[in-house]
Motif scaffolding. Structure first.
Motif, PDB file in Angstrom:
ATOM      1  N   LYS A 268      25.710 -41.922  20.498  1.00  0.00           N
ATOM      2  CA  LYS A 268      25.697 -40.864  21.329  1.00  0.00           C
ATOM      3  C   LYS A 268      25.965 -40.466  20.458  1.00  0.00           C
ATOM      4  O   LYS A 268      25.569 -38.987  21.562  1.00  0.00           O
ATOM      5  CB  LYS A 268      26.919 -40.559  22.325  1.00  0.00           C
ATOM      6  CG  LYS A 268      26.893 -41.966  23.969  1.00  0.00           C
ATOM      7  CD  LYS A 268      28.298 -41.056  24.155  1.00  0.00           C
ATOM      8  CE  LYS A 268      27.869 -42.101  25.578  1.00  0.00           C
ATOM      9  NZ  LYS A 268      29.062 -41.244  26.697  1.00  0.00           N
ATOM     10  N   GLY A 269      25.790 -40.037  19.445  1.00  0.00           N
ATOM     11  CA  GLY A 269      25.552 -39.741  18.518  1.00  0.00           C
ATOM     12  C   GLY A 269      27.190 -38.583  17.331  1.00  0.00           C
ATOM     13  O   GLY A 269      27.524 -37.274  17.255  1.00  0.00           O
ATOM     14  N   GLY A 270      27.712 -39.355  16.507  1.00  0.00           N
ATOM     15  CA  GLY A 270      29.280 -39.073  15.835  1.00  0.00           C
ATOM     16  C   GLY A 270      30.457 -39.311  17.010  1.00  0.00           C
ATOM     17  O   GLY A 270      30.434 -40.310  18.109  1.00  0.00           O
ATOM     18  N   LEU A 271      31.229 -39.114  16.005  1.00  0.00           N
ATOM     19  CA  LEU A 271      32.337 -39.481  16.737  1.00  0.00           C
ATOM     20  C   LEU A 271      33.379 -37.685  16.980  1.00  0.00           C
ATOM     21  O   LEU A 271      32.923 -37.301  16.263  1.00  0.00           O
ATOM     22  CB  LEU A 271      33.842 -40.338  15.104  1.00  0.00           C
ATOM     23  CG  LEU A 271      32.976 -41.541  14.842  1.00  0.00           C
ATOM     24  CD1 LEU A 271      34.013 -41.428  13.655  1.00  0.00           C
ATOM     25  CD2 LEU A 271      33.665 -42.241  16.759  1.00  0.00           C
ATOM     26  N   THR A 272      34.556 -37.891  18.019  1.00  0.00           N
ATOM     27  CA  THR A 272      34.931 -36.230  18.357  1.00  0.00           C
ATOM     28  C   THR A 272      36.505 -36.218  17.395  1.00  0.00           C
ATOM     29  O   THR A 272      36.642 -37.374  16.654  1.00  0.00           O
ATOM     30  CB  THR A 272      35.550 -36.969  20.037  1.00  0.00           C
ATOM     31  OG1 THR A 272      36.655 -37.840  19.944  1.00  0.00           O
ATOM     32  CG2 THR A 272      34.808 -37.065  21.462  1.00  0.00           C
TER      33      THR A 272
ATOM     34  N   MET B 277      39.535 -46.484  18.898  1.00  0.00           N
ATOM     35  CA  MET B 277      38.042 -45.318  18.576  1.00  0.00           C
ATOM     36  C   MET B 277      37.013 -46.051  20.054  1.00  0.00           C
ATOM     37  O   MET B 277      36.311 -47.709  18.954  1.00  0.00           O
ATOM     38  CB  MET B 277      37.562 -45.729  17.008  1.00  0.00           C
ATOM     39  CG  MET B 277      35.670 -44.557  17.063  1.00  0.00           C
ATOM     40  SD  MET B 277      35.836 -44.217  15.088  1.00  0.00           S
ATOM     41  CE  MET B 277      36.274 -45.556  14.046  1.00  0.00           C
ATOM     42  N   ASN B 278      35.458 -46.001  20.197  1.00  0.00           N
ATOM     43  CA  ASN B 278      34.654 -46.335  20.621  1.00  0.00           C
ATOM     44  C   ASN B 278      33.190 -46.525  20.261  1.00  0.00           C
ATOM     45  O   ASN B 278      33.528 -45.210  19.667  1.00  0.00           O
ATOM     46  CB  ASN B 278      34.940 -46.209  22.577  1.00  0.00           C
ATOM     47  CG  ASN B 278      34.115 -46.474  23.282  1.00  0.00           C
ATOM     48  OD1 ASN B 278      33.104 -47.258  23.051  1.00  0.00           O
ATOM     49  ND2 ASN B 278      34.023 -46.367  24.606  1.00  0.00           N
ATOM     50  N   SER B 279      33.187 -47.713  20.259  1.00  0.00           N
ATOM     51  CA  SER B 279      31.512 -47.667  19.450  1.00  0.00           C
ATOM     52  C   SER B 279      31.044 -47.357  20.267  1.00  0.00           C
ATOM     53  O   SER B 279      29.472 -46.565  19.462  1.00  0.00           O
ATOM     54  CB  SER B 279      31.177 -49.224  19.567  1.00  0.00           C
ATOM     55  OG  SER B 279      30.782 -49.636  20.407  1.00  0.00           O
ATOM     56  N   LYS B 280      30.859 -47.079  21.576  1.00  0.00           N
ATOM     57  CA  LYS B 280      29.589 -45.703  22.650  1.00  0.00           C
ATOM     58  C   LYS B 280      29.607 -44.377  22.042  1.00  0.00           C
ATOM     59  O   LYS B 280      28.850 -43.793  21.498  1.00  0.00           O
ATOM     60  CB  LYS B 280      30.188 -45.612  23.975  1.00  0.00           C
ATOM     61  CG  LYS B 280      29.842 -46.500  24.478  1.00  0.00           C
ATOM     62  CD  LYS B 280      29.937 -46.305  26.562  1.00  0.00           C
ATOM     63  CE  LYS B 280      30.512 -47.907  27.507  1.00  0.00           C
ATOM     64  NZ  LYS B 280      30.776 -47.418  28.587  1.00  0.00           N
ATOM     65  N   ASN B 281      30.899 -44.085  21.178  1.00  0.00           N
ATOM     66  CA  ASN B 281      31.113 -42.794  20.417  1.00  0.00           C
ATOM     67  C   ASN B 281      29.560 -42.428  19.540  1.00  0.00           C
ATOM     68  O   ASN B 281      28.920 -41.357  18.794  1.00  0.00           O
ATOM     69  CB  ASN B 281      32.226 -42.028  20.041  1.00  0.00           C
ATOM     70  CG  ASN B 281      33.384 -42.088  21.201  1.00  0.00           C
ATOM     71  OD1 ASN B 281      32.425 -41.772  22.639  1.00  0.00           O
ATOM     72  ND2 ASN B 281      34.214 -41.670  21.084  1.00  0.00           N
ATOM     73  N   ILE B 282      29.454 -43.127  18.831  1.00  0.00           N
ATOM     74  CA  ILE B 282      28.410 -43.237  17.446  1.00  0.00           C
ATOM     75  C   ILE B 282      27.236 -43.598  18.116  1.00  0.00           C
ATOM     76  O   ILE B 282      26.796 -42.915  17.505  1.00  0.00           O
ATOM     77  CB  ILE B 282      29.066 -45.046  16.501  1.00  0.00           C
ATOM     78  CG1 ILE B 282      30.197 -44.698  16.002  1.00  0.00           C
ATOM     79  CG2 ILE B 282      28.024 -44.548  15.310  1.00  0.00           C
ATOM     80  CD1 ILE B 282      31.196 -46.337  15.316  1.00  0.00           C
TER      81      ILE B 282
ATOM     82  N   THR C 175      31.991 -31.963   6.455  1.00  0.00           N
ATOM     83  CA  THR C 175      31.213 -30.888   7.368  1.00  0.00           C
ATOM     84  C   THR C 175      30.450 -31.886   8.595  1.00  0.00           C
ATOM     85  O   THR C 175      29.768 -32.134   8.691  1.00  0.00           O
ATOM     86  CB  THR C 175      30.361 -30.662   6.606  1.00  0.00           C
ATOM     87  OG1 THR C 175      30.554 -30.257   5.643  1.00  0.00           O
ATOM     88  CG2 THR C 175      29.267 -29.770   7.018  1.00  0.00           C
ATOM     89  N   PRO C 176      31.219 -31.386   9.796  1.00  0.00           N
ATOM     90  CA  PRO C 176      31.079 -32.188  11.377  1.00  0.00           C
ATOM     91  C   PRO C 176      29.503 -31.233  11.641  1.00  0.00           C
ATOM     92  O   PRO C 176      28.956 -30.751  10.920  1.00  0.00           O
ATOM     93  CB  PRO C 176      32.313 -31.995  12.154  1.00  0.00           C
ATOM     94  CG  PRO C 176      32.746 -30.350  11.631  1.00  0.00           C
ATOM     95  CD  PRO C 176      32.600 -30.367   9.441  1.00  0.00           C
ATOM     96  N   PHE C 177      28.852 -32.414  12.432  1.00  0.00           N
ATOM     97  CA  PHE C 177      28.167 -31.248  13.237  1.00  0.00           C
ATOM     98  C   PHE C 177      27.879 -31.093  14.359  1.00  0.00           C
ATOM     99  O   PHE C 177      29.384 -31.416  14.626  1.00  0.00           O
ATOM    100  CB  PHE C 177      27.070 -32.735  12.949  1.00  0.00           C
ATOM    101  CG  PHE C 177      26.818 -34.028  13.528  1.00  0.00           C
ATOM    102  CD1 PHE C 177      26.373 -34.986  14.816  1.00  0.00           C
ATOM    103  CD2 PHE C 177      27.751 -34.867  12.178  1.00  0.00           C
ATOM    104  CE1 PHE C 177      26.782 -35.144  14.794  1.00  0.00           C
ATOM    105  CE2 PHE C 177      27.728 -35.644  13.130  1.00  0.00           C
ATOM    106  CZ  PHE C 177      26.901 -36.345  14.660  1.00  0.00           C
TER     107      PHE C 177
END
Length: 159
Positions: free
Chosen positions: A8-12, A1-6, A37-39
């Motif tokens: 950038k607005g959440g995890l894929t 898991m890449n901390s950039k994802n967090i 509930t994802p966003f």
């Protein structure tokens, strides 16, 4: 898991799948059942909070213990919306499951210890039943395997 994802607005869904070991289809199933509930990000893509990893782990564990999706959904509905659940939130939620598990453990121990003998079911097919449940005395307490349900032979009076 890449901390950039967090940042950038959440995890894929791929990040969540990688972290939990669940297939993306299973994650979407749990989403459809209301367990998380994802966003949507600015591009309209589904994103998850880091706390959803714990939610899904909780779902996997409780399902493995035999709890229904409805039971799990009801429990998760007690968690706060709009913020990451705290340790206290999880402790409160788990206390009801703890009580249920304690009851199940007691029942399973009783089953383990009594299954090879008379269980007060009324079949009277074992020699032990003639000693512990003569003339099906256990039926006075109700239907089913009375001794496994918590009644003892000493509490049952003759019909």
């Amino acid at each position: 898991m890449n901390s950039k994802n967090i940042s950038k607005g959440g995890l894929t869904i791929g990040d969540i799948a990688s972290r939990t070991g669940l297939a993306p289809s299973a994650i979407r199933f749990y989403e459809d059942k209301g367990l998380l509930t994802p966003f949507r990000n600015a591009g309209g893509q589904r994103r998850y909070d880091r706390a959803d990893i714990r939610r899904l782990s909780f779902v996997m564990i409780t399902q493995g213990l035999g709890f229904s999706i409805a039971d799990i959904q009801a429990a998760l509905a007690t968690l706060p919306e709009g913020r990451t659940p705290t340790k206290r939130d999880w402790q409160r939620l788990s206390s009801a499951f703890r009580r249920d598990l304690d009851t199940r453990i007691t029942q399973m121990q009783s089953l383990r210890d009594r299954l090879d003998g008379c269980i007060g079911c009324g079949c009277l097919s074992l020699k032990a039943c003639k000693l512990y449940n003569p003339q099906d005395r256990a039926r006075t307490k109700g239907q089913g395997p009375r001794y496994l349900l918590g009644d003892s032979a000493s509490e049952i009076t003759p019909p």
